[in-house]
Write an enzyme that holds these catalytic residues in place. Structure first.
Site, short mmCIF file in Angstrom:
data_model
loop_
_atom_site.label_atom_id
_atom_site.label_comp_id
_atom_site.label_asym_id
_atom_site.label_seq_id
_atom_site.Cartn_x
_atom_site.Cartn_y
_atom_site.Cartn_z
CB SER A 57 -4.16 -30.78 5.01
OG SER A 57 -4.27 -29.42 5.36
CD GLU A 58 -1.54 -30.07 8.44
OE1 GLU A 58 -0.47 -30.59 8.10
OE2 GLU A 58 -2.08 -29.13 7.84
CB THR A 59 -8.14 -31.40 12.89
OG1 THR A 59 -8.89 -31.59 11.69
CG2 THR A 59 -9.06 -30.95 14.00
CG HIS A 99 -2.30 -24.80 7.62
ND1 HIS A 99 -2.17 -26.18 7.58
CD2 HIS A 99 -3.64 -24.56 7.66
CE1 HIS A 99 -3.37 -26.73 7.58
NE2 HIS A 99 -4.28 -25.78 7.62
#
Length: 277
Positions: free
Chosen positions: A46-48, A77
């Protein structure tokens, strides 16, 4: 070929594989925007996040955050997971707290009760139109009357926050991924008093490159400001997220005497290695 230190951090959990995984690339100075986007698409999380040297002297490091489809000015997060990774890689804050520089400016982090927490960034709230509620209801496959209340919540990301009658109604949702029309929707419902968690949370963003986010710090920050400000929730509580997709995220919300809301969660490294490009 160049190499960079790489970590994958499980955020908002004490148990491996039950939180929200974050890919963290250390020493990302020199990577182009296109390269960062390509890495984020490749990790398919979902995120990097990418750790860089700060350009603001008040910050300990600078952070850029990408979904598989877009760059975000802030996300919760990645903030916690990146701070965890930076500290684990022998980062030393200049002051008492860690200060992160990102798209929304400077974000402070503190450690309390063994876990990291970030200060909720400023929130803009606005009414949600009837047309938006109708869109959200179609996307969630519920009736518009099932929406107890809704607010537009902006703290970097743009959310439509929706409260349903209870936690069970949130967990029962089976969304239509084709019907969100570009909206990122956070849905909440209260648990019965006396349980481990006061709130059940789900966040959907199919047009941002993910369907359901396992645990969403930025939305939980916005929901805390919205719902504690309205008196719906107490100043301090624990929220649950990820239940419907087999995760066990726990978000710890605390409000200081001066009104600052801190959003915290446990963090643990699950993968540590080298990224070769």
């Amino acid at each position: 070929m160049s190499t960079r230190d790489f970590r994958q951090v499980d955020v908002f959990t004490t148990e491996a594989l039950l939180g929200n995984p974050l890919a963290v690339v250390h020493g990302a100075d020199g990577l182009s925007d296109d390269r960062m986007r390509a890495i984020a698409r490749w990790t398919n999380l979902s995120e990097t996040s990418f750790l860089l040297a700060p350009t603001d002297p008040a910050a300990d490091y600078r952070l850029r955050i990408f979904t598989p489809a877009a760059e975000l000015p802030f996300a919760g997060h990645p903030t916690l997971g990146s701070a965890h990774a930076w500290l684990e890689a022998d980062g030393v804050p200049a002051g008492e707290r860690v200060v992160q520089q990102c798209g929304v400016g400077l974000v402070e982090l503190r450690r309390a009760e063994g876990r990291l927490a970030f200060a909720a960034p400023p929130l803009t709230q606005a009414p949600v139109t009837d047309a938006e509620i109708a869109t959200v209801a179609r996307a969630l496959r519920i009736a518009p009357d099932d929406v107890v209340e809704a607010r537009r919540l902006v703290n970097g990301p743009h959310f439509v926050g929706v409260r349903l009658r209870d936690a069970a109604a949130v967990l029962a949702l089976q969304p239509d991924w084709s019907a969100f029309e570009g909206l990122e929707v956070g849905v909440v419902g209260l648990h019965e008093p006396g349980g481990e968690s006061a709130l059940e949370v789900r966040v959907f963003g199919p047009d941002l490159g993910f369907t359901e986010d396992p645990v969403t710090g930025s939305f939980n920050a916005a929901a805390a400001q919205w719902l504690t400000g309205a008196g719906t929730l107490p100043p301090s509580y624990v929220a649950a997220q990820g239940t419907a997709i087999g995760r066990r995220g726990r978000i710890h919300v605390d409000t200081d005497a001066d009104g600052t809301i801190w959003v915290g969660g446990d963090t643990r490294t699950t993968v540590h290695g080298t990224l070769s490009l």
